[in-house]
Design an enzyme around this catalytic site. Structure first.
Site, short mmCIF file in Angstrom:
data_model
loop_
_atom_site.label_atom_id
_atom_site.label_comp_id
_atom_site.label_asym_id
_atom_site.label_seq_id
_atom_site.Cartn_x
_atom_site.Cartn_y
_atom_site.Cartn_z
N SER A 86 0.83 -1.20 0.00
CA SER A 86 0.00 0.00 0.00
C SER A 86 0.86 1.25 0.00
CB SER A 86 -0.96 0.01 1.20
OG SER A 86 -0.22 -0.15 2.39
N CYS A 87 1.97 1.24 -0.75
CA CYS A 87 2.86 2.39 -0.83
C CYS A 87 2.06 3.62 -1.25
CB CYS A 87 3.96 2.15 -1.85
SG CYS A 87 5.01 0.75 -1.43
#
Lengths: 213, 92
Positions: free
Chosen positions: A122-123
């Site tokens: 989930s950068c």
């Protein structure tokens, strides 16, 4: 009558169903986090005040940071060139500490739209946008944004014309991405402060457009 | 040797276990180097706190119609960051 239900066992006094409580047992990893945090405090590696300060710093970041960067790029062509050439340095120049991460800004134009996703985890450019929305972290968004991105955009209310190229950016490694949306027409007389108010979080992820666009 | 922008590259089809940074849907696919991001300590080693080798990281651009034969707009693109050890240097 919407509140005239017969199945009262499952309804609150307001007439709405009870939502399941979010108070299950700690998971394995949550337990490990608590244990390590308490050990580090016990051993003097960290203080509770330091931990709280870091939580406060994370909570203080919001899409307003990114909106200020976008509005500056809309009003200052030289800054925009620097932002597109090296997003990290441009963000630092505006006083936003982006830490060790590297920022890439991608520009929406008349014929190009950009969309950001992180399929592997989930950068997210938290330093400029704050915490990611819950949907950004779902498997549904992460898989469909690369598999059928135009359908995903339509669900967000963005119907891309066929002659616009969509560029999806999967932040698979060390970069973080921010979309530089196109400046809405008719905003020539607005200054950077007023322009920043048009820049939504979703417009910087690519799932939305600025207000007035 | 660092590959230049515009070089055509094929992603390896290997499937190692663990913390890896190349998504499965790009393995075996061919793209073009969009930009060279420079050396970074290999996160696939950093994740295990073992000594990490500096590796060149590229941004590689793929065509949607190549990744997904039924893509709605085949000319759309997908850019991803790919480490040099995921690029098949023997591919034509």
């Amino acid at each position: 009558m919407p509140h005239d239900h017969h199945d009262h066992d499952h309804l609150s006094p307001s007439g709405h169903p009870y939502r399941k409580d979010n108070d299950g047992a700690l998971s394995y990893w949550q337990t490990m986090e608590v244990a390590i945090r308490e050990l580090m405090v016990e051993k003097g590696e960290l203080t509770p005040a330091q931990i709280q300060a870091q939580i406060d710093a994370m909570d203080a970041r919001s899409p307003a940071n990114g909106a200020a960067v976008v509005a500056r790029a809309w009003t200052d062509p030289e800054f925009k060139a620097r932002l597109l050439a090296n997003g990290s340095d441009a963000a630092r120049e505006m006083g936003f500490d982006i830490g060790p991460m590297h920022l890439v800004a991608v520009e929406n134009t008349e014929d190009t739209h950009n969309l950001i996703v992180c399929t592997l985890c989930s950068c997210y450019p938290r330093n400029l946008l704050g915490l990611p929305p819950d949907w950004y972290k779902t498997r549904e968004y992460r898989s469909r944004a690369v598999r059928e991105p135009r359908a995903v955009l339509r669900e967000f209310g963005v119907d891309l014309p066929a002659d616009v190229t969509l560029r999806v950016h999967d932040s698979t490694a060390d970069m973080r991405y921010i979309v530089l949306p196109a400046r809405p027409a008719g905003t020539e007389n607005l200054d950077a402060t007023a322009l920043a108010k048009l820049v939504t979080r979703d417009s910087m992820i690519g799932t939305g457009l600025p207000k007035g666009a | 040797m660092t590959l230049p922008v515009g070089a055509s590259v094929r992603i390896k089809t290997m499937s190692p276990l663990g913390h890896i940074r190349t998504p499965k849907y790009l393995r075996g696919k061919t793209g073009v180097v969009e930009r060279v991001l420079g050396p970074f300590n290999n996160p696939e080693q950093l994740a295990y706190m073992v000594p990490a080798t500096p590796r060149t990281l590229y941004r590689v651009r793929f065509e949607m119609g190549h990744i997904w034969p039924d893509a709605e707009a085949p000319q759309d693109t997908l850019d991803a960051e790919i480490y040099e050890h995921w690029i098949d240097q023997d591919a034509p």
